[in-house]
Structures are given as C-alpha cells and as structure tokens.
Motif scaffolding. Structure first.
Motif, PDB file in Angstrom:
ATOM      1  N   GLU B 130       0.862  -1.187   0.000  1.00 17.32           N
ATOM      2  CA  GLU B 130       0.000   0.000   0.000  1.00 17.32           C
ATOM      3  C   GLU B 130       0.893   1.231   0.000  1.00 17.32           C
ATOM      4  O   GLU B 130       1.010   1.944   1.008  1.00 17.32           O
ATOM      5  CB  GLU B 130      -0.929  -0.042   1.205  1.00 17.32           C
ATOM      6  N   ALA B 131       1.524   1.491  -1.112  1.00 16.69           N
ATOM      7  CA  ALA B 131       2.502   2.572  -1.195  1.00 16.69           C
ATOM      8  C   ALA B 131       1.834   3.945  -1.132  1.00 16.69           C
ATOM      9  O   ALA B 131       2.311   4.846  -0.444  1.00 16.69           O
ATOM     10  CB  ALA B 131       3.307   2.435  -2.480  1.00 16.69           C
ATOM     11  N   PHE B 132       0.715   4.095  -1.839  1.00 15.32           N
ATOM     12  CA  PHE B 132       0.038   5.396  -1.851  1.00 15.32           C
ATOM     13  C   PHE B 132      -0.437   5.748  -0.442  1.00 15.32           C
ATOM     14  O   PHE B 132      -0.214   6.854   0.050  1.00 15.32           O
ATOM     15  CB  PHE B 132      -1.143   5.378  -2.823  1.00 15.32           C
ATOM     16  N   LYS B 133      -1.081   4.786   0.210  1.00 20.93           N
ATOM     17  CA  LYS B 133      -1.590   5.023   1.572  1.00 20.93           C
ATOM     18  C   LYS B 133      -0.466   5.376   2.532  1.00 20.93           C
ATOM     19  O   LYS B 133      -0.598   6.291   3.350  1.00 20.93           O
ATOM     20  CB  LYS B 133      -2.328   3.781   2.083  1.00 20.93           C
ATOM     21  N   ALA B 134       0.647   4.653   2.403  1.00 20.61           N
ATOM     22  CA  ALA B 134       1.784   4.906   3.289  1.00 20.61           C
ATOM     23  C   ALA B 134       2.322   6.318   3.078  1.00 20.61           C
ATOM     24  O   ALA B 134       2.621   7.037   4.034  1.00 20.61           O
ATOM     25  CB  ALA B 134       2.869   3.873   3.032  1.00 20.61           C
ATOM     26  N   ALA B 135       2.410   6.706   1.825  1.00 17.85           N
ATOM     27  CA  ALA B 135       2.926   8.038   1.505  1.00 17.85           C
ATOM     28  C   ALA B 135       1.970   9.121   2.005  1.00 17.85           C
ATOM     29  O   ALA B 135       2.391  10.157   2.523  1.00 17.85           O
ATOM     30  CB  ALA B 135       3.129   8.163  -0.002  1.00 17.85           C
ATOM     31  N   GLU B 136       0.686   8.848   1.873  1.00 15.07           N
ATOM     32  CA  GLU B 136      -0.338   9.792   2.331  1.00 15.07           C
ATOM     33  C   GLU B 136      -0.216   9.978   3.844  1.00 15.07           C
ATOM     34  O   GLU B 136      -0.263  11.091   4.364  1.00 15.07           O
ATOM     35  CB  GLU B 136      -1.713   9.233   1.974  1.00 15.07           C
ATOM     36  N   LYS B 137      -0.055   8.857   4.552  1.00 11.58           N
ATOM     37  CA  LYS B 137       0.074   8.890   6.005  1.00 11.58           C
ATOM     38  C   LYS B 137       1.317   9.679   6.418  1.00 11.58           C
ATOM     39  O   LYS B 137       1.318  10.392   7.401  1.00 11.58           O
ATOM     40  CB  LYS B 137       0.156   7.457   6.546  1.00 11.58           C
ATOM     41  N   LEU B 138       2.341   9.546   5.601  1.00 11.95           N
ATOM     42  CA  LEU B 138       3.598  10.240   5.858  1.00 11.95           C
ATOM     43  C   LEU B 138       3.441  11.744   5.666  1.00 11.95           C
ATOM     44  O   LEU B 138       4.218  12.544   6.173  1.00 11.95           O
ATOM     45  CB  LEU B 138       4.642   9.695   4.869  1.00 11.95           C
ATOM     46  N   GLY B 139       2.428  12.139   4.899  1.00 17.30           N
ATOM     47  CA  GLY B 139       2.161  13.561   4.722  1.00 17.30           C
ATOM     48  C   GLY B 139       2.253  14.043   3.291  1.00 17.30           C
ATOM     49  O   GLY B 139       1.990  15.204   3.012  1.00 17.30           O
ATOM     50  N   ASN B 140       2.632  13.181   2.359  1.00 14.78           N
ATOM     51  CA  ASN B 140       2.664  13.609   0.966  1.00 14.78           C
ATOM     52  C   ASN B 140       2.486  12.407   0.046  1.00 14.78           C
ATOM     53  O   ASN B 140       3.407  11.615  -0.156  1.00 14.78           O
ATOM     54  CB  ASN B 140       3.997  14.317   0.664  1.00 14.78           C
ATOM     55  N   SER B 141       1.282  12.295  -0.507  1.00 17.38           N
ATOM     56  CA  SER B 141       0.977  11.132  -1.340  1.00 17.38           C
ATOM     57  C   SER B 141       1.861  11.060  -2.581  1.00 17.38           C
ATOM     58  O   SER B 141       1.978  10.015  -3.207  1.00 17.38           O
ATOM     59  CB  SER B 141      -0.498  11.149  -1.746  1.00 17.38           C
ATOM     60  N   ARG B 142       2.501  12.178  -2.926  1.00 18.10           N
ATOM     61  CA  ARG B 142       3.367  12.176  -4.108  1.00 18.10           C
ATOM     62  C   ARG B 142       4.641  11.339  -3.899  1.00 18.10           C
ATOM     63  O   ARG B 142       5.357  11.046  -4.841  1.00 18.10           O
ATOM     64  CB  ARG B 142       3.731  13.610  -4.516  1.00 18.10           C
ATOM     65  N   CYS B 143       4.903  10.966  -2.631  1.00 21.28           N
ATOM     66  CA  CYS B 143       6.082  10.114  -2.350  1.00 21.28           C
ATOM     67  C   CYS B 143       5.795   8.643  -2.624  1.00 21.28           C
ATOM     68  O   CYS B 143       6.655   7.785  -2.378  1.00 21.28           O
ATOM     69  CB  CYS B 143       6.520  10.272  -0.898  1.00 21.28           C
TER      70      CYS B 143
END
Lengths: 594, 190
Positions: B130-143
């Motif tokens: 779940e890369a998108f979700k993880a990046a979103e949680k991190l604060g920037n879905s673009r990551c």
C-alpha cells in the motif's frame, strides 16, 4: 562509466548544439522534439539566442537568416512540423549556408503523439540535403557536432533525423566542452542566396556536384561502419533506432552495415557489404527508404518490407517474429481486464466548459477540430468534432465545409476551434480567409494562455519567452478585430461559465457571416494558476445529492459516482473550477477554500 | 545478461522520477543502462509506461511482449494492463491503489476491483503493497513512487550495490528530501 551522464536523445542534441558553438536556435514545440529547445532555453541561453517561433516555417527561417548572416544556427521540429517548414528548406538546399545550419526532424513511428507515421528520411533526397541518423544519445551529441563541420565543409544544411525512441530514451553520454566559433562576416552574395529563377537554375548543378562529393566522402564517414561477426552468413543493413533492435534480434548471427549518414547513401559501401553475404536484410522502421536504394544498386534479392512490418514501431520481439518466425515467450494470463484509460482533460480544464456547451448544439453545427489538448474533446461523452487534420485546419477547413453543407441543403453551421498557440501558428491566416470569403461560420479560439499539450511552452500571448525574459503580449482579440471581425460578431467568454458559453454559441449560430468566439481561461496546470487556486475544491453534500448524475455529464476525473451518489474524493485533483456546481439543480455542490 | 523493467502508472504519478533514480543507480553499479519514456498525450490522465534495461551491453531501449523481468505498477488495474509484458518467472510489485479512469467514472467501463487476487493466483512472484496510503500517512501522497522504489530495492537485493538514499536525495526536489528518505525507508521495510 561513472563519468558519463544519463541523457535523453533530446538532452544530448541540446548539449551537442551548445558544444558545437551554435549562436542561434529556434523551434516550434512538438512531441517528440520539444525538450531539445527546452533544454537549450534552460541550460544554454547565456551562450545561444533561442526562441519558440510561432511556427516551424518561421523557426527555420530564423535559423536560415542566422546562417546566411554567418552564425551557426539550429532548428528543430517534429516530423509533421517539417512539412510546415519545407518551403524555405528546399530553397536553402539550393542556396547552401554561410554559418553552419543543422535542423532536427523528430519522427514518431507508432503515432504516440501524432496524426501520422510519416517517414521524413524521404526529405533527404527530396530537398537534396545531407541527412544523419543517430541511434542513441551519445550519437545524438556526436552527430550534431559533426553535422556542423559537414554543413560548412559541403555548403549544405544538414538534417538530423531521429525518432521517438531516440528522443525519449536515455543512455549514457560522454560530454565535452563548448567550441568557440566566430561568426563569419556577412557579405552580400545574391548569386548564392537570392533565389530568383536565374540564380536557382545556376545553383542546381552546384548542389548536384556537392552531393556527388558528399557521397564520395561518405565512404570514409566515421558514422557509417561495418560491424563484422566472424562466421556470420547474414548481412544486415540498418540505421537509427532500428540498428539497436536488429542487434537484439540477430545478435551474433549477423554482420551489420550501420549507416549514420543516410543521405547520400554510400553506394560503394553498400555494394562491398552486400557482395560478402548470401542472405541480406534491410531493417528499418516504417518505409523501405534504404531498401529501395539497395535494390537500385542491383541487390534485388535482399529482404526488407516483404518481412518487416511497415506500420507501427519496431522492437526486437517484432523482428524475431518477422524474420525467424519466433513467437514471444510465455507470460501470464488473468480473466480481469484493465479498464480503458484514455488521456482526458484535467480536472478544472477550461476546454471542458467549451465542449460541454458545444455538445448541446451538435444538431446545429458541424465542428472541426485541430491539434492541442482540445483534441481530447472528440471523445465521448462530448463527441465534440468529427474531423481534425493539422495545425490551423480547424479554421481553414470551415470555408470549404460551409460550401459543401450549403450545397447539400444541410442547415447546420460549420464551427471550428484552434488554441491560442495554434492561432498564432497558422490560425490567423485561416481567419483572414474566413473573413475575406465572408464565410458563414463560427471560428473559436480556445485561449488557455499557454502551449499546453506539449508541456507548457511560451508563445506570443504568454508575456514570457523561452529565455525566461518578459516579452510583449500579442493581443489575440485585437488581432481578431484587425482581421475584420466587428464587435457584433465577436464574443469573449469564460468557458467555465456555462450560461455565458451557451449564449456565445447561440449568438454564433444565429449570426450571419464570420463569427468569432474567444474563450479565455488559463490552463489549470500553469504554476501560477495552480498556486492561485490554492486548496480550493468542490464538496458534494451527500444529504442533498439525489444521484441524478447531472454533474457526471461534465466527465470530470475528479467526480466519482459511488453507491448512488456523486462524490469528490481527496487527491482527485479537483481545483474547484465550479463547472459541476452550475450543473447541480439541488444545490448539493459547493466550493470550499480550505 | 540484460534485465528489463517495466514501470506503469497513470499520468502524473511520478513514474519518470523513479525511473531516473533507478537508471542512475544501475549506471553507478557499472552497468550499461537504457531507459525509454513516452511523453505527450498520455500525460493527461492516461496510462503511462517507462522501460528500463540494464546489463553489460544494452542495445534496444524498449522491449515487447513477455520480455519484462519485473513490473512495477503504481495502480492496481495498470498491473493487469502490463501483465502480457511479463516473462514467465518474472516479478510484479504493485500498489493496491485504485484510480478510476473517466470511462469507469461515467459508467462506460467497469473496474476490476479483484484484480490483485487474480494476479496473486497466477503470478507466484506477486508483491502487493500500500505505497500510496503509506505516503499519504507520511504527509505527501506524491512520495508513493519512492515507497515503491524502497520495496523494489529490497526485493531485488540491490541495497548493497548502490547508495540508493543518496540517489533519492540527488533526484527529488530539495525541499522534499527528508520526507522522500522516510518514504524510501518505509517501502524498504514493508
């Protein structure tokens, strides 16, 4: 290998232009060529005057003027862009150069972003201009530099022919330094450059003689090489990206004649190579350009387009199937299929408003399209236009179309659309034709303040140029008026204001004579526009939404329909353009700023 | 032996950035590398692919059916679209993330929500994160792309062979270095 840099073909061409000491570079954007001038504008503008010209013909003439004046000059366009520029190119083929003159044609086998797969190698013999075909990024850089030496030595413009997979592939490149080249003093020389009939007829034999000298040189040209494989019974003649695919497909089974200079083709080299092998293939994408020349030398048993497809891109797998009847290896299969995912207008795209209104009057107009993001408007659900040809045709075809409709008693009115950059490119001349012929048509300029489709290049309406300087704005509305359109026959509207857009189209349909609509709203992807939009977006109140799907008629990628209700999810790209709020009859959609 | 990687996603997801980092990494490892992108119309929300090939000597930058050793997919249904390109025995690393295309949104086309179950059933080397979700949680879905990069490096056992964090730091916008390094770690440890 660590001192080499990964570069795309386009980046390497730009670097080669700089290293060759070029003084002036001009282009009109077009995929897959666009990044060449973008890179020159970004990296080398201190050393090279560079510009986005209004069209390819202008770009080539800017470069030709620089060359005649004694500077080293460069020009680039996509394959169909070269069609626009060929008038001065043919002339320069006769005249020759003063400062070195090199231009790039970037062809698009596979039509990744184009209206055809035309093979511009034919332009080599047709224009009598020398042609080089690099097959990777290192060759892009090396060939461009060598092209300037050839151009000045043989008094000829040189064409570099690349294709999408050369332009947009990256490979390792060894770079060099810029050579300081003095501008050659301009001296009046009408017997070479003023191509009146008497000059031209005298220049023709000069050109033929130089071509013969070039062919003689081509035998020693370092860019034509034989790669011999011991014991191989197969000989492969190839050039450009096809060389790479041939290497993959034939491997050690073949020896190769790899041609870098593909006009003029070195007959002696081809003859010597062909005589050595029992089985010969010409491997080339699209047309049998090399094949016909090899056959003309008497090697009629050679294989080429009898096996290798003329349509679409090549790759090693295609060649293995065509030559060796080898099917691809095994893969996996699942029942599920991926949904269609065509490119679409972005959330907030101003063109969406135009096409939404247009789709309501398709019983009253026959629309013509053109080249740009608004080309996406032909897709469902808008079904916006039934034909599109080339830059500017969105206006000029209306003159003939309206005559054809009249003659079949079709009451519908011809309506065409061009973008702001396309209007500058070739829409102005077409509009003048509409006005002078008093055609009863509607011409729409969809002005989104940028050359959008190719990735946001500056144009005469953007107040900024390729070199990052501010530049005067050429006023589209003033131009339209100057072409002879009066206030009564002109509407300037925000395309996302549905009632205003509807009214403008209605007025156009009711009017008599040439009518112009200019839609004005900038592309949402322009950085300043995106910044100004901030966090604005639409929200749909699930209590008020009754699931009527009216908002879905906008075909906006930000709106989804789930569990019987419309919704705008986070990360959907919604910028709160407000088109859907106007469509909702239940007040369920509002714009918020957080 | 040349290895072929196919990256697939939807225009705007950042497939080109991760391709750039990967090819720089392979070059630093001493390989010959070629990478092929397709620009143009597909950027407007269409399906986009990038191909990377590395080895001792690479000729073609692109490849055909059943020739990919690895597919990295940024979106669930795009993994299905790319599947015919995968070699038998190849690996798929895919995000569980769904982006509905306009034909799906308007009801003209349907979305295969169970795509990954099907994929897992036939491709032994299927890795779903779940890369998108993880990046979103991190604060920037673009990551999302850098999370996928971390997972790829770990899966392929490439971590020793190049300094991937340095490569990330060199290639992302300066202001986003910290969050992207976190995204890389996150993907690596998934």
């Amino acid at each position: 290998m660590s001192d080499k840099i990964m570069m795309s073909g386009n980046e390497a061409i730009a670097r080669g232009v700089w290293e060759a000491g070029v003084h002036v570079a001009a282009a009109y954007p077009g995929t897959p060529s666009t990044e060449i001038l973008e890179n020159i504008g970004t990296l080398f503008k201190d050393d090279i005057y560079c510009e986005w010209s209004v069209n390819e013909k202008v770009a080539f003439e800017v470069a030709a003027g620089a060359s005649i004046g004694g500077a080293r000059a460069f020009c680039a366009f996509k394959h169909v862009g070269m069609n626009v520029a060929t008038d001065p190119i043919f002339s320069m083929g006769y005249a020759g150069v003063n400062g070195g003159l090199v231009f790039v044609t970037a062809d698009d086998p596979g039509c990744w972003s184009s209206q055809n797969e035309q093979d511009n190698r034919w332009y080599g013999p047709h224009t009598k201009i020398a042609m080089l075909e690099p097959s990777d990024s290192q060759e892009c850089l090396d060939f461009v530099k060598a092209a300037y030496e050839l151009s000045e030595r043989f008094d000829t413009p040189v064409m570099i022919r690349v294709t999408t997979r050369v332009c947009h592939s990256k490979s390792l490149v060894q770079t060099g330094d810029r050579k300081d080249v003095d501008v050659i003093k301009y001296e009046r020389n009408p017997s070479k450059f003023a191509l009146l009939p008497a000059t031209a007829i005298a220049r023709h034999p000069v050109r033929e003689k130089l071509l013969a000298e070039m062919e003689e040189y081509s035998y020693d040209c370092p860019f034509n090489r034989v790669e011999e494989t011991e014991g191989a019974a197969i000989g492969v003649i190839t050039s450009g990206i096809s060389y790479q695919h041939a290497r993959e497909a034939f491997g050690k089974k073949a020896s190769y004649l790899k041609l870098g200079l593909t006009y003029p083709v070195c007959g002696k080299l081809v003859r010597e190579f062909c005589e050595k092998y029992d089985t010969l293939y010409v491997i080339e994408e699209n047309d049998p350009y090399l094949e016909l020349q090899v056959k003309a030398l008497g090697f009629t048993g050679i294989h080429g387009k009898d096996l290798v497809p003329a349509c679409n891109e090549l790759n090693a797998a295609v060649l293995r199937r065509a030559i060796f009847n080898e099917e691809p290896g095994e893969s996996y299969h699942v029942e599920a299929t991926a949904p269609a995912r065509p490119p679409t207008m972005c959330a907030g795209c101003p063109h969406r408003g135009f096409f939404l209104s247009l789709s309501k009057v398709l019983d009253k107009v026959v629309p013509a399209g053109d080249i740009g993001c608004y080309g996406l408007g032909t897709q469902a659900p808008f079904n916006g236009f039934g034909f599109s040809l080339c830059m500017g045709a969105g206006f000029s075809t209306l003159v003939g179309l309206s005559q054809a409709l009249k003659r079949q008693s079709d009451p519908r009115k011809a309506l065409g659309m061009v973008g702001d950059s396309t209007f500058f490119h070739s829409g102005i001349t077409s509009l003048i034709d509409i006005v002078s012929s008093e055609s009863n048509v509607i011409a729409c300029v969809l002005d989104n303040s940028i050359t959008a489709m190719t990735g946001h290049q500056e144009n005469p309406g953007t107040a900024r140029n390729l070199m990052g300087q501010s530049s005067p704005v050429v006023d589209i509305i003033a131009l339209v008026k100057a072409c002879g359109i009066d206030e009564d026959h002109l509407r300037v509207v925000d395309p996302l204001d549905i009632s205003a857009m509807d009214a403008a189209l209605r007025d156009g349909i009711e009017a008599n004579g040439p009518f112009v609509i200019v839609t004005k709203r900038p592309c949402v992807l322009i950085k300043e526009v995106a910044r100004a939009n901030g966090k604005r977006h639409a929200v749909i109140d699930p209590e008020k939404c009754i699931g009527c799907r009216m908002c879905m008629s906008a075909a906006c990628p930000a709106i989804a329909f789930k569990d019987g209700r419309s919704m705008i999810s986070e990360g959907s790209g919604c910028i709160g353009c407000g088109l859907c709020t106007q469509l909702c009859r239940f007040g369920a959609i509002s714009i918020v700023e957080e | 032996m040349t290895k072929s990687i196919l990256l697939i996603g939807v225009g705007g997801q950042g497939t080109i950035l991760i391709s750039r980092i990967l090819s720089a990494g392979f070059a630093r490892m001493g390989y010959d590398v070629k990478m092929s992108e397709i620009h143009g119309m597909s950027q407007r929300g269409g399906s986009v692919t990038t191909m990377i090939r590395y080895g001792d000597e690479v000729s073609s930058p692109n490849f055909g059916e059943a020739e990919a050793d690895i597919i990295i997919s940024f979106e669930k249904s795009e993994a299905i679209r790319a599947l015919p390109q995968l070699k038998k025995g190849g690996t798929v690393i895919t995000d569980d993330y769904e982006i509905l295309s306009v034909p799906v949104l308007t009801g003209a086309s349907s979305y295969p929500h169970d795509a990954l179950e099907q994929l897992r059933a036939v491709v032994p080397n299927t890795i779903i994160i779940e890369a998108f979700k993880a990046a979103e949680k991190l604060g920037n879905s673009r990551c999302q792309n850098i999370v996928l990069l971390g997972k790829f490096v770990k899966t392929m056992g490439l971590d020793e062979k190049a300094d991937w964090k340095e490569l990330v730091a060199e290639n992302v916008p300066p202001r986003t270095v910290d969050i992207n390094l976190k995204a890389y770690e996150l993907g690596y440890n998934m």
